[in-house]
Design a protein around this motif. Structure first.
Motif, PDB file in Angstrom:
ATOM      1  N   GLU A 112      13.971 -42.582 -17.768  1.00  0.00           N
ATOM      2  CA  GLU A 112      13.368 -43.959 -17.207  1.00  0.00           C
ATOM      3  C   GLU A 112      13.809 -44.066 -15.669  1.00  0.00           C
ATOM      4  N   ASP A 113      15.051 -43.582 -15.371  1.00  0.00           N
ATOM      5  CA  ASP A 113      15.422 -43.886 -13.977  1.00  0.00           C
ATOM      6  C   ASP A 113      14.609 -43.026 -12.918  1.00  0.00           C
ATOM      7  N   ARG A 114      14.119 -42.088 -13.399  1.00  0.00           N
ATOM      8  CA  ARG A 114      13.373 -41.006 -12.483  1.00  0.00           C
ATOM      9  C   ARG A 114      12.033 -40.894 -12.542  1.00  0.00           C
ATOM     10  N   TYR A 115      11.653 -41.345 -13.668  1.00  0.00           N
ATOM     11  CA  TYR A 115      10.091 -41.472 -13.749  1.00  0.00           C
ATOM     12  C   TYR A 115       9.452 -42.198 -12.667  1.00  0.00           C
ATOM     13  N   ALA A 116       8.382 -41.232 -12.046  1.00  0.00           N
ATOM     14  CA  ALA A 116       7.536 -41.547 -10.751  1.00  0.00           C
ATOM     15  C   ALA A 116       8.557 -42.127  -9.726  1.00  0.00           C
ATOM     16  N   ARG A 117       9.861 -41.703  -9.489  1.00  0.00           N
ATOM     17  CA  ARG A 117      10.749 -42.076  -8.449  1.00  0.00           C
ATOM     18  C   ARG A 117      11.290 -40.707  -8.118  1.00  0.00           C
ATOM     19  N   LYS A 118      11.825 -40.106  -8.926  1.00  0.00           N
ATOM     20  CA  LYS A 118      12.842 -38.791  -8.431  1.00  0.00           C
ATOM     21  C   LYS A 118      12.150 -37.543  -9.085  1.00  0.00           C
ATOM     22  N   ALA A 119      12.318 -36.467  -8.664  1.00  0.00           N
ATOM     23  CA  ALA A 119      11.854 -35.023  -9.293  1.00  0.00           C
ATOM     24  C   ALA A 119      12.810 -34.652 -10.249  1.00  0.00           C
ATOM     25  N   LEU A 120      12.251 -33.890 -11.301  1.00  0.00           N
ATOM     26  CA  LEU A 120      13.257 -33.229 -12.220  1.00  0.00           C
ATOM     27  C   LEU A 120      12.735 -31.824 -12.617  1.00  0.00           C
ATOM     28  N   ILE A 121      13.720 -30.903 -12.658  1.00  0.00           N
ATOM     29  CA  ILE A 121      13.443 -29.469 -13.242  1.00  0.00           C
ATOM     30  C   ILE A 121      14.244 -29.517 -14.654  1.00  0.00           C
ATOM     31  N   ILE A 122      13.466 -29.234 -15.453  1.00  0.00           N
ATOM     32  CA  ILE A 122      14.214 -28.754 -16.816  1.00  0.00           C
ATOM     33  C   ILE A 122      13.861 -27.397 -17.080  1.00  0.00           C
TER      34      ILE A 122
ATOM     35  N   ILE B 191      12.408 -42.278 -29.617  1.00  0.00           N
ATOM     36  CA  ILE B 191      12.400 -41.578 -28.187  1.00  0.00           C
ATOM     37  C   ILE B 191      11.900 -40.479 -27.772  1.00  0.00           C
ATOM     38  N   ALA B 192      11.573 -39.569 -28.790  1.00  0.00           N
ATOM     39  CA  ALA B 192      11.019 -38.285 -28.781  1.00  0.00           C
ATOM     40  C   ALA B 192       9.576 -38.412 -28.238  1.00  0.00           C
ATOM     41  N   ASP B 193       8.999 -39.521 -29.030  1.00  0.00           N
ATOM     42  CA  ASP B 193       7.560 -39.828 -28.597  1.00  0.00           C
ATOM     43  C   ASP B 193       7.458 -40.260 -27.123  1.00  0.00           C
ATOM     44  N   ALA B 194       8.236 -41.293 -26.817  1.00  0.00           N
ATOM     45  CA  ALA B 194       8.153 -41.826 -25.267  1.00  0.00           C
ATOM     46  C   ALA B 194       8.471 -40.897 -24.324  1.00  0.00           C
ATOM     47  N   LEU B 195       9.661 -39.904 -24.594  1.00  0.00           N
ATOM     48  CA  LEU B 195      10.079 -39.084 -23.591  1.00  0.00           C
ATOM     49  C   LEU B 195       8.930 -38.031 -23.479  1.00  0.00           C
ATOM     50  N   LEU B 196       8.550 -37.444 -24.579  1.00  0.00           N
ATOM     51  CA  LEU B 196       7.494 -36.286 -24.361  1.00  0.00           C
ATOM     52  C   LEU B 196       6.138 -36.594 -23.896  1.00  0.00           C
ATOM     53  N   ASP B 197       5.798 -37.992 -24.173  1.00  0.00           N
ATOM     54  CA  ASP B 197       4.527 -38.350 -23.663  1.00  0.00           C
ATOM     55  C   ASP B 197       4.566 -38.211 -22.195  1.00  0.00           C
ATOM     56  N   ARG B 198       5.844 -38.819 -21.756  1.00  0.00           N
ATOM     57  CA  ARG B 198       5.675 -38.729 -20.322  1.00  0.00           C
ATOM     58  C   ARG B 198       6.055 -37.387 -19.791  1.00  0.00           C
ATOM     59  N   LEU B 199       6.806 -36.586 -20.305  1.00  0.00           N
ATOM     60  CA  LEU B 199       7.543 -35.348 -19.846  1.00  0.00           C
ATOM     61  C   LEU B 199       6.348 -34.327 -19.686  1.00  0.00           C
ATOM     62  N   ILE B 200       5.791 -33.964 -20.774  1.00  0.00           N
ATOM     63  CA  ILE B 200       5.143 -32.928 -20.960  1.00  0.00           C
ATOM     64  C   ILE B 200       3.615 -33.057 -20.460  1.00  0.00           C
ATOM     65  N   ASN B 201       3.279 -34.103 -20.358  1.00  0.00           N
ATOM     66  CA  ASN B 201       1.749 -34.456 -19.936  1.00  0.00           C
ATOM     67  C   ASN B 201       1.720 -34.192 -18.478  1.00  0.00           C
ATOM     68  N   THR B 202       2.646 -34.554 -17.770  1.00  0.00           N
ATOM     69  CA  THR B 202       2.359 -34.983 -16.251  1.00  0.00           C
ATOM     70  C   THR B 202       3.178 -33.757 -15.419  1.00  0.00           C
ATOM     71  N   SER B 203       3.577 -32.778 -16.156  1.00  0.00           N
ATOM     72  CA  SER B 203       4.736 -31.749 -15.421  1.00  0.00           C
ATOM     73  C   SER B 203       3.899 -30.344 -15.106  1.00  0.00           C
ATOM     74  N   HIS B 204       4.524 -29.750 -14.242  1.00  0.00           N
ATOM     75  CA  HIS B 204       4.118 -28.521 -13.903  1.00  0.00           C
ATOM     76  C   HIS B 204       4.902 -27.677 -14.686  1.00  0.00           C
ATOM     77  N   LYS B 205       4.240 -26.405 -15.113  1.00  0.00           N
ATOM     78  CA  LYS B 205       4.863 -25.840 -16.445  1.00  0.00           C
ATOM     79  C   LYS B 205       4.893 -24.415 -15.849  1.00  0.00           C
ATOM     80  N   ILE B 206       5.881 -23.622 -15.674  1.00  0.00           N
ATOM     81  CA  ILE B 206       6.347 -22.139 -15.537  1.00  0.00           C
ATOM     82  C   ILE B 206       6.608 -21.661 -17.089  1.00  0.00           C
TER      83      ILE B 206
END
Length: 244
Positions: free
Chosen positions: A189-199, A217-232
């Motif tokens: 929540e603190d980083r979304y659209a504000r700061k970058a993240l690598i997982i 929480i899983a639904d909210a997290l993964l909707d934001r994280l997976i659909n908008t990320s670069h994936k290696i």
């Protein structure tokens, strides 16, 4: 002239112009100053000080990032067949994902170099002037749980949020309990659209929902994280095993 030069060197020291002082000493020893015009000499000294200060800033950022590995983009291994896309890494190396506050997911089995790739991208970000922090995910969630007890949890979340890039290594090494799930949500929540993240994670994203105890929480997290990320997406055997 000799006395004047000594005074100049002393004053450069007093002003903490170490890069400039070292460049001036080299000019005196090599007697190159005589061959330079005044503006050339000044430019050389200013550039030397600029480079020295920038180098110290990079060293400071690298030290405070607390990387697990000493890694760099130039030493990423493309020889071993692990599905690593050189073009994708090249695109990420310009750190546009940091400027744009985007996420990068590095996924694959144990030993294929996930942490090294994440650290290499983090090191590159440090070189380009960004503030980076590396954290082992399991250790971070344990620390945050303890921070709740002593009342410093919110302060710690805010500290994490001050970094331009946060690296969470080995996320989902074990299923997240309610405390860890909530902590991850608050970090996101603190980083979304504000700061970058690598997982980095051993598990592919389609398995992450099962690793989060709180499904809301899983639904909210993964909707934001997976659909908008670069994936290696890495594959193959452990590189450590191959090197033995």
């Amino acid at each position: 002239m000799l006395i004047m030069n000594e005074i100049t060197l002393e004053r450069m020291n007093a002003l903490r112009l170490t890069g400039m002082r070292e460049a001036f000493e080299r000019m005196l020893q090599a007697k190159t100053a005589e061959a330079l015009t005044a503006d050339q000499a000044v430019a050389m000294l200013i550039n030397a000080e600029w480079d020295a200060r920038n180098s110290r800033r990079v060293e400071y950022r690298l030290k405070n990032a607390h990387f697990r590995y000493k890694a760099c983009m130039a030493e990423i291994d493309y020889v071993h067949n692990r599905g690593l896309d050189r073009n994708q890494i090249a695109r990420l190396s310009d750190c546009a994902f940091v400027r744009n506050a985007e996420s990068v997911l590095v996924v694959g089995p144990t030993g294929v170099g996930k942490s090294y790739i994440a650290s290499s991208l983090g090191e590159q970000a440090c070189q380009m002037g960004y503030k980076v922090l590396y954290q082992n995910a399991t250790r971070l969630f344990t620390q945050l749980k303890m921070k709740k007890v002593d009342g410093s949890y919110i302060d710690e979340i805010e500290k994490l949020g001050k970094n331009d890039l946060l690296i969470l290594d080995d996320l989902f090494l074990q299923p997240l309990d309610s405390n860890a799930s909530l902590a991850l949500m608050e970090i996101m929540e603190d980083r979304y659209a504000r700061k970058a993240l690598i997982i980095t994670s051993q598990y592919p994203p389609d398995k992450w929902w099962d690793m989060i105890k709180d499904k809301t929480i899983a639904d909210a997290l993964l909707d934001r994280l997976i659909n908008t990320s670069h994936k290696i997406m890495l594959q193959g055997e452990s590189m450590r095993r191959k090197k033995q």
